[in-house]
Design an enzyme around this catalytic site. Structure first.
Site, short mmCIF file in Angstrom:
data_model
loop_
_atom_site.label_atom_id
_atom_site.label_comp_id
_atom_site.label_asym_id
_atom_site.label_seq_id
_atom_site.Cartn_x
_atom_site.Cartn_y
_atom_site.Cartn_z
CG HIS A 19 -76.76 -12.84 -70.64
ND1 HIS A 19 -77.85 -12.18 -71.15
CD2 HIS A 19 -76.21 -12.02 -69.72
CE1 HIS A 19 -77.94 -10.99 -70.57
NE2 HIS A 19 -76.98 -10.86 -69.69
C1 UD1 Z 1 -72.49 -9.69 -66.57
C2 UD1 Z 1 -73.47 -8.88 -65.74
C3 UD1 Z 1 -74.83 -8.87 -66.42
C4 UD1 Z 1 -74.71 -8.42 -67.86
C5 UD1 Z 1 -73.72 -9.32 -68.56
C6 UD1 Z 1 -73.50 -8.95 -70.01
C7 UD1 Z 1 -73.04 -8.94 -63.33
C8 UD1 Z 1 -73.55 -9.43 -62.03
N1 UD1 Z 1 -73.67 -9.43 -64.41
O1 UD1 Z 1 -72.92 -11.04 -66.54
O2 UD1 Z 1 -75.68 -7.96 -65.73
O3 UD1 Z 1 -75.97 -8.52 -68.48
O4 UD1 Z 1 -72.45 -9.20 -67.89
O5 UD1 Z 1 -72.79 -9.98 -70.66
O6 UD1 Z 1 -72.14 -8.15 -63.38
N2 UD1 Z 1 -66.60 -15.13 -69.44
C9 UD1 Z 1 -65.78 -15.42 -70.51
N3 UD1 Z 1 -65.14 -14.37 -71.10
C10 UD1 Z 1 -65.25 -13.10 -70.67
C11 UD1 Z 1 -66.08 -12.84 -69.57
C12 UD1 Z 1 -66.76 -13.86 -68.98
O7 UD1 Z 1 -65.63 -16.56 -70.92
O8 UD1 Z 1 -64.65 -12.19 -71.28
C13 UD1 Z 1 -67.34 -16.25 -68.80
C14 UD1 Z 1 -66.69 -16.74 -67.57
O9 UD1 Z 1 -66.81 -18.13 -67.54
C15 UD1 Z 1 -67.52 -16.14 -66.44
C16 UD1 Z 1 -68.91 -16.06 -67.09
O10 UD1 Z 1 -68.66 -15.80 -68.48
O11 UD1 Z 1 -67.51 -16.90 -65.31
C17 UD1 Z 1 -69.78 -14.98 -66.54
O12 UD1 Z 1 -69.13 -13.70 -66.62
P1 UD1 Z 1 -69.44 -12.58 -65.52
O13 UD1 Z 1 -68.65 -11.36 -65.80
O14 UD1 Z 1 -69.33 -13.14 -64.17
O15 UD1 Z 1 -70.96 -12.22 -65.69
P2 UD1 Z 1 -71.93 -12.21 -66.95
O16 UD1 Z 1 -72.73 -13.45 -66.92
O17 UD1 Z 1 -71.23 -11.89 -68.24
#
Ligand code: UD1
Length: 399
Positions: free
Chosen positions: A240
């Protein structure tokens, strides 16, 4: 002498933070029953960074967490937009809540926004999982960790290595190992301030959590039963990290390695939503029918997948440690790890995003008997959350 209650706000937003908050919340509930001196009012603020049932709701349910007192509902976005919206939202609520101490967890954008909002309002900050470093500032989490540590008053390190990193960075303060003496932490007499913090090696709250929740991990592995009911052995893979998912070549290499490994042993891969979109965007598809892609799984199911597996492959910091804690070897899909003690045991190996290395390390680890290597107590004694709460109270009640 009795003190007014300590008003603590936990700021969380992403999946691994709910797990860490679970350990704190559970310990707080049991201390409230056993220690009448310790008076803590706990408020939970959810930034909304993760918002799905799979990424957020299921964790609150399985960890028996109280619903957040405040949910800012910020959601996804670019780093700047997401962190900026959280910063503004957090400042607005912290201004009105009369908070004495903000508890921050790990290294996400929610952690960074909490650190900036609280410190600029002169509210003291305690950082859980302090001192971890990848020594690579191109990683968003590294910026979040460094910034948060440098504005914190209570630095709760999960390991001695982490505490040493802080000292190397010039954070000077009272350093101790968080040993509990007659249920009280042994801290120096100097009061903690943001300019002279306490650095304490308390152990890892994720270990507290695994010790409690592994018992709830179901034995049944439906992913495997549906696809290959006759097979009892499998590996589990998670990817991820932005460095892997945002690069087509790295993601392709990882999945080439996984496809080849699947010829030896089925590989179950619960997918983070970010990885689902990247696989679609780069038109990458699993080739081997024994590489089983499933949606992101809740916490207990993930513990179960690890607990019954033969091998873990991951770029997650949490899952690296959970693999060790549950006695499973692990291939780390990165070129470095913040959890260097895992490498010293020989149970975890770095393979980066190179398909040959991934396959080589996976096959080696599968062939070794690593029994004793899991015996080291790397992450404390399962009482990290209790130490953290007692130290927060000691900080609050110091005269
Ligand atoms: C974040 C953290 C990372 C952690 C990870 C755990 C930062 C910079 N990164 O990364 O350190 O290891 O969480 O999972 O804060 N999305 C969904 N549903 C949700 C949330 C997100 O579909 O409930 C999708 C969205 O398309 C979003 C993408 O996941 O753009 C990434 O989510 P984001 O919160 O930006 O960061 P993570 O990759 O989850």
């Amino acid at each position: 002498m009795s003190h007014t209650p300590l008003r603590v706000a936990s700021i969380v937003g992403a999946r691994p933070q709910f797990i860490k908050l679970g350990a704190i919340s559970k310990s707080l509930a049991s201390l409230a029953e056993t220690d009448s001196e310790l008076a803590v009012e706990h408020i939970i603020i959810h930034t909304g960074q993760h918002y799905d049932e799979r990424m957020s709701g299921s964790f609150f349910h399985e960890l028996a967490l109280p619903s957040p007192d405040i949910n800012l509902g910020i959601g996804s976005g670019s780093h700047g937009a997401q962190t900026g919206a959280m910063l503004k939202g957090l400042e607005d609520v912290l201004c009105h809540l009369c908070i004495d101490l903000v508890l921050l967890y790990g290294d996400t954008n929610s952690t960074l926004a909490g650190a900036l909002a609280a410190s600029k309002l002169n509210i003291s900050v305690a950082h859980i999982e302090s001192g971890l470093r990848s020594f690579r500032k191109s990683m968003p989490e590294e910026i979040n960790r460094i910034t948060t540590d440098h504005v914190s008053t209570l630095l709760f390190c999960p390991t001695r290595h982490a505490a040493e990193n802080l000292i190397r960075e010039g954070i000077s303060g009272v350093i101790c190992d968080g040993e509990l003496v007659n249920e009280r932490p042994r801290i120096g007499r100097a009061p903690a301030t943001v300019d002279s913090p306490w650095i304490v090696n308390v152990g890892d709250v994720m270990y507290d959590s695994v010790l409690f929740h592994a018992a709830f991990a179901p034995n049944y592995i439906p992913e495997l039963s549906a696809t290959a009911p006759h097979l009892l052995e499998y590996a589990v893979l998670t990817v991820h990290r932005a460095e892997n998912t945002d690069s087509a070549s790295r993601l392709r290499e990882i999945f080439i390695g996984a496809n080849r490994l699947a010829e030896d042993i089925p590989v179950i891969c619960p997918l983070h939503p970010r990885t689902v979109s990247s696989l679609e965007q780069h038109e990458l598809r699993p080739l081997a029918n024994r590489l089983i892609l499933v949606e992101a799984v809740p916490y207990h199911r993930m513990l179960s997948l690890i607990k019954h597996s033969q091998l873990v492959l991951t770029d997650s910091g949490g899952i690296q440690r959970e693999a060790f804690m549950l006695g499973k070897p692990c291939v780390i899909l990165r070129s470095e790890t913040e959890w260097v003690e895992l490498l010293e045991t020989g149970t975890n190996r770095l393979a980066g995003a190179n398909s040959e290395c991934i396959l080589h390390e996976a096959r080696e680890l599968l062939s070794l008997d690593l029994g004793d290597a899991f015996a080291s107590r790397l992450y404390g004694d399962g009482r990290a959350a209790e130490r953290i709460l007692r130290i927060c109270w000691q900080w609050w009640s110091q005269d």
